[in-house]
Design a protein around this motif. Structure first.
Motif, mmCIF file in Angstrom:
data_model
loop_
_atom_site.group_PDB
_atom_site.id
_atom_site.type_symbol
_atom_site.label_atom_id
_atom_site.label_comp_id
_atom_site.label_asym_id
_atom_site.label_seq_id
_atom_site.Cartn_x
_atom_site.Cartn_y
_atom_site.Cartn_z
ATOM 1 N N ARG A 280 1.235 9.068 -4.345
ATOM 2 C CA ARG A 280 0.094 8.954 -3.427
ATOM 3 C C ARG A 280 0.201 9.973 -2.302
ATOM 4 O O ARG A 280 -0.795 10.564 -1.877
ATOM 5 N N ARG B 168 3.272 -3.664 -3.837
ATOM 6 C CA ARG B 168 2.851 -2.643 -2.860
ATOM 7 C C ARG B 168 2.162 -3.287 -1.670
ATOM 8 O O ARG B 168 2.397 -2.938 -0.526
ATOM 9 N N LYS B 169 1.298 -4.248 -1.993
ATOM 10 C CA LYS B 169 0.573 -4.938 -0.929
ATOM 11 C C LYS B 169 1.552 -5.592 0.042
ATOM 12 O O LYS B 169 1.420 -5.497 1.261
ATOM 13 N N TRP C 173 -4.426 2.321 1.470
ATOM 14 C CA TRP C 173 -3.704 2.142 0.197
ATOM 15 C C TRP C 173 -3.843 0.719 -0.321
ATOM 16 O O TRP C 173 -3.782 0.471 -1.521
ATOM 17 N N LEU D 286 -6.999 0.955 -2.290
ATOM 18 C CA LEU D 286 -6.889 1.701 -3.550
ATOM 19 C C LEU D 286 -5.705 1.183 -4.366
ATOM 20 O O LEU D 286 -4.991 1.952 -4.991
ATOM 21 N N ASN D 287 -5.513 -0.105 -4.337
ATOM 22 C CA ASN D 287 -4.302 -0.655 -4.928
ATOM 23 C C ASN D 287 -4.583 -1.240 -6.304
ATOM 24 O O ASN D 287 -4.970 -2.390 -6.428
ATOM 25 N N HIS D 288 -4.426 -0.425 -7.338
ATOM 26 C CA HIS D 288 -4.639 -0.924 -8.694
ATOM 27 C C HIS D 288 -3.403 -0.677 -9.532
ATOM 28 O O HIS D 288 -2.511 0.036 -9.111
ATOM 29 N N GLY D 289 -3.407 -1.249 -10.697
ATOM 30 C CA GLY D 289 -2.352 -0.958 -11.653
ATOM 31 C C GLY D 289 -1.130 -1.831 -11.437
ATOM 32 O O GLY D 289 -1.155 -2.791 -10.673
ATOM 33 N N ASP E 157 5.725 5.351 -6.611
ATOM 34 C CA ASP E 157 4.298 5.077 -6.407
ATOM 35 C C ASP E 157 3.789 5.786 -5.170
ATOM 36 O O ASP E 157 2.758 6.464 -5.178
ATOM 37 N N ALA F 80 0.928 -3.839 -8.098
ATOM 38 C CA ALA F 80 -0.024 -3.894 -6.981
ATOM 39 C C ALA F 80 0.406 -4.917 -5.945
ATOM 40 O O ALA F 80 0.365 -4.660 -4.735
ATOM 41 N N GLU F 81 0.859 -6.066 -6.430
ATOM 42 C CA GLU F 81 1.234 -7.134 -5.500
ATOM 43 C C GLU F 81 2.433 -6.715 -4.642
ATOM 44 O O GLU F 81 2.463 -6.948 -3.422
#
Ligand code: HDD
Ligand code: HEM
Ligand code: HEM
Lengths: 446, 336
Positions: free
Chosen positions: B201, B44-45, B32, B35-38, B197, B41-42
């Motif tokens: 996924r 989620r990371k 993930w 595949l981390n766009h949009g 999110d 993103a930060e």
């Protein structure tokens, strides 16, 4: 034949890399626990800061050690499938126990590094102690597997296969005690001096920084005690080798003829073709005295063995000299530190002594690498002493140059980055005024 | 009472299941990350890093346990597999070492130095390749193409893994890891947007896992005939597949109604059932057709001692693992 050389080179490279991180995984947790213990007793913030930083360093080194160790456990099969087919069911016990030691280390290191604010100080310290225990035990277990390769025991050979396996006797093989004691001390000496060297280097630049003073004190105590004991343990190892693997001893010493009252050689270059060792400084009867504690004892030389059962004496002899030289230097500096710091701690921070500690920083790690060269190359051509030849153990898969190049490249990159990361961590070292924690009565001293 | 070799083989399967449920999800987290766009993103990371940080080392050790038990209890099998699957195993090792080191470097913010996050890229890439190849290896073991009664008879065939069946098992493994990670991550955060999110996924990955599990039975008659017969023709085949379908359905429904703890239980059951089915279809072989569990094992003394150690170790270990998860996953696992 070249595939065999490639397999050996790859194994040596993987071990030489892993052992650096394994040594840190054994030694560093002890340092961080001592620092944290001192913090709990004195309440001085400098110790807490030190424990945190050492804990972070341990975490990075542990991660690389863990994955490079995983590589090794697979590579045993990838490079030496015939060895594993033979030995897997014999030496499984120490490896299985090692698995649990790894679990202990990983679980409690997670709690230690990420749990400063989440668990009570007591539990936190206990977690640190368990990390240290796990590190020591994993070293002991894996080295007893290696000791079995030097002194196979606990099974009988029937039609070329092991039978009547007694796993406990395998683990308690004859070389077990000397090798594990020597390795454990080596890990403390090497990591203690490496850490002490770094902090001594910083003290040369900022002599009044109490942070590095405290750190130097702890690291030097641990490294110094181990280094002073190491020659004693090395003597035990050498005498064991003299009885158990006389051909390895002969290679270590560059001794070709079988001789009563054999001399001890310092330096020198063995010449296998001419069966002699040149350019050495010889101490008459020294070898007989050291190896058997009897100046007239007979030492069996390399010439007494068939050529295809002799290890190559050149690297073995040179590596042995390097290890012993490093050992003497570390023991001397360790002892000097104890004498200097005995009455007045301040004297440890004199420039000449700090310079000596900096110079000793890499020597412990160098000695570890050299010692493994002695053990492993000195055992050749056997992978299991007198049971299986290395050439019979190697994989039938061809093209080993590719994985060798591949892993060498990966490890080079990882090594460079791990070093850069640690340097960065040190570059940002905090300042604590001198005197904080380094008074003669401060805990953390040994 | 199962025999000693069967128990030892069961221990290997159990460690693989635990590895999939814990370490597998850590791999999925890396997927993930890739595949981390949009938007967000930060965030989620950061959530992924935060979730993996304290536990991935512990989770990783299950694979070491599996390997050690394999070479202790079944040395011959270890030798044959290492030889026949040399290439994918070597690549797996590269993946493991790059991923572990990259994570450590990245966590300690090495990349800030020059502003690029290429260790993050290495971490994500290795998270993709490693589980895929681990699945490929499991698949290859079932094909019947890894032949060998002993080392002398592993004849050159080191490309058994390059076939549609093992490759599809690899794809299945990869998507299962991503699926598990997404479902677990929902419970790792309080932020409703992040929850949504990962819910999206998780649903996407669930669809992929379901499609692949439906497709694999069509590949296996040709790719792994004996395995296929055992998988579909045993007394347990129908109950197993039923249970699996039920778990998938349960997961889909509970994701739809946002009953996340239930979704997690269902997802974990799905993965467990998949591996259990693989194990049962392999039985009574470790490697079909040459290496049966019963006759490729080490001596009974060794097996007995190994099992005692595993049991005793487990008694000490599981409380410690519980403590670790209790400290760092209090909210996610225990709801407070
Ligand atoms: C800090 C590291 C260090 C230091 C200072 C020394 N050694 Fe060492 N030595 C090792 C680190 C090491 C090692 C890397 O840890 C080895 C490799 C295998 C082992 O168990 O320990 C080893 C092996 C090793 C062996 C071979 C054992 C075998 O093959 O079974 C002998 C005979 C010695 N050592 C002897 C000594 C002596 C006489 C030393 C005198 C100062 C000494 N070592 C210092
Ligand atoms: C169990 C613990 C073991 C330890 C600690 C250990 C350690 C080492 C080290 C440090 C080296 C590098 C020496 C150098 O730098 O040249 C080495 C080399 C080597 N090891 Fe081991 N080893 C172990 C087990 C094994 C096993 C299981 C094998 C399997 C066959 C093996 C085979 C070799 C070989 C073939 C070499 C290369 C030696 C040469 O080039 O002649 N070792 N080992
Ligand atoms: C045959 C040789 C060896 C094998 C197969 C091996 C295997 C492994 C494995 C699988 C790990 C990963 C465990 C984890 O994830 O935490 C590991 C780590 C470790 N190994 Fe080795 N190892 C070998 C040699 C050595 C030697 C010679 C030592 C030192 C005495 C050693 C000490 C350690 C330690 C302390 C760790 C924990 C990681 C760390 O603290 O850096 N190993 N090893």
């Amino acid at each position: 034949m070249t595939e065999l050389v490639l397999a050996r080179a790859q194994m040596a490279m993987l071990f030489a890399f892993h052992i650096l991180f394994a040594v840190a995984g054994i030694g560093m947790p002890v340092l961080m626990v001592i620092a944290e213990g001192a913090h709990l007793r004195t309440g001085k913030p400098v110790y807490a800061e030190l424990a945190r930083r050492w804990g972070r360093g341990t975490a990075v080194l542990f991660a690389v050690g863990a994955v490079s160790g995983t590589v090794l456990s697979f590579e045993l099969g990838l490079l030496w499938p015939r060895f594993m087919e033979f030995a897997g069911g014999v030496i499984g016990l120490p490896f299985a126990l090692e698995g649990f030691a790894f679990f202990t280390e990983a679980i409690f290191l997670g709690i230690y590094v990420y749990g400063w604010e989440k668990v009570s100080p007591r539990l936190h310290l206990a977690a640190g102690c368990l990390v240290a225990l796990g590190g020591i035990l994993s070293g002991v277990f894996v080295v007893s597997a290696n000791a079995w390769m030097n002194s196979p025991a606990g099974f009988t050979l029937i039609a070329g296969r092991p039978a009547n396996v007694s796993p406990l006797a395998v683990m308690a093989n004859p070389a077990w005690k000397t090798e594990t004691i020597h390795m454990t001390l080596a890990a403390f000496a090497a990591s203690g001096f490496a850490v002490a060297g770094i902090h001594a280097f910083r003290l040369l630049r900022e002599p009044r920084n109490g942070f590095h003073r405290v750190a130097l004190g702890i690291a030097l105590s641990v490294g110094g005690v181990a280094a002073v004991l190491q020659p004693i343990s090395g003597d035990l190892s050498a005498r064991f080798v003299a009885r158990n693997q006389p051909v390895k001893l002969a290679a270590m010493e560059g001794q070709f003829p079988t001789q009563r009252g054999a001399p001890l050689r310092i330096g020198g270059l063995p010449d296998a073709a001419e069966e002699t060792t040149r350019y050495a400084l010889e101490i008459p009867r020294g070898l007989s005295l050291l190896a058997f504690h009897d100046a007239d004892a007979e030492v069996v030389g390399l010439s007494a063995f068939p050529r295809d059962e002799r290890p190559n004496p050149v690297p073995v002899h040179l590596a042995f000299q390097v290890m012993v030289a490093c050992g003497i230097a570390l023991a001397a500096v360790g002892a000097a530190g104890a004498i200097l710091g005995w009455k007045r701690r301040e004297r440890l921070f004199s420039r000449p002594f700090l310079c000596a500690v900096v110079a000793c920083g890499p020597l412990g790690l160098l000695a570890v690498e050299a010692g493994w060269v002695v053990t492993e190359l000195g055992r050749q051509p056997w992978v299991i002493h007198k049971v299986m030849r290395t050439s019979d153990a190697v994989t039938p898969v061809g093209g080993l140059a590719l994985p060798f190049a591949f892993f060498t490249l990966i490890y080079l990159v990882l090594g460079v980055f791990a070093a850069r990361l640690l340097r960065k961590e040190l570059g940002a070292s905090p300042f604590f005024p001198a005197g904080e924690g380094d008074s003669p009565t401060a805990p953390g001293e040994v | 009472m199962p025999t000693l070799p069967t128990l030892a083989a069961g221990c290997i399967l159990a460690s693989l299941v635990l590895y999939a449920l814990t370490g597998g999800a850590d791999f999925g987290g890396g997927v993930w990350g890739l595949l981390n766009h949009g938007p967000r993103a930060e965030a989620r990371k950061r959530l992924i890093d935060h979730a993996i940080g304290p536990v991935w080392e512990t989770n990783h050790i299950w694979v070491i346990v599996a390997v050690v038990v394999l070479f202790t209890a079944f040395p011959k099998v270890f030798a044959v597999l290492s030889t026949a699957l040399f290439v994918p195993l070597t690549l797996i090792l590269a993946g493991i070492i790059l991923r572990g080191s990259a994570f450590a470097f990245q966590t300690h913010r090495l990349h800030e130095e020059d502003g690029t996050d290429w260790w993050g890229g290495v971490f994500a890439g290795a998270s993709l390749v490693t589980p895929f190849l681990l699945g490929v290896v499991l698949g290859a073991v079932s094909t019947g193409a890894v032949r060998g009664e002993g080392l002398s008879s592993v004849a050159g065939g080191t490309d058994a893994w390059l076939a549609p069946f093992p490759l599809s098992v690899g794809g299945m493994t990869l998507s299962s890891c991503a699926y598990l990670a997404a479902v677990y991550l929902i419970l790792e955060t309080d932020d409703p947007e992040l929850k949504e999110d990962f819910r999206r996924r998780a649903l996407g990955a669930l669809v992929l896992v379901s499609l692949l599990s439906a497709a694999i039975p069509f590949l296996s008659p040709g790719g792994a005939p004996e395995f296929h017969r055992a998988l579909t023709g045993s007394w347990w085949s129908v109950p197993l597949m039923g249970a699996n379908a039920l778990a998938a359905l349960g997961s889909a429904v509970s994701l739809a109604v946002r009953a996340y703890p239930l979704a997690r239980a269902c997802a974990a059951s799905q993965v467990t059932l998949l591996l259990a089915g693989w194990g049962m279809a392999q039985h009574p072989y470790l490697v079909r057709p040459g290496l049966p569990i019963s006759s490729s094992a080490a001596s009974p003394e060794m097996l007995r001692l190994l099992l005692i150690i595993l049991a005793a170790g487990g008694v000490l270990l599981f409380p410690a693992i519980y403590l670790l998860f209790r400290v760092f996953k209090k909210k996610a696992l225990f709801g407070r």
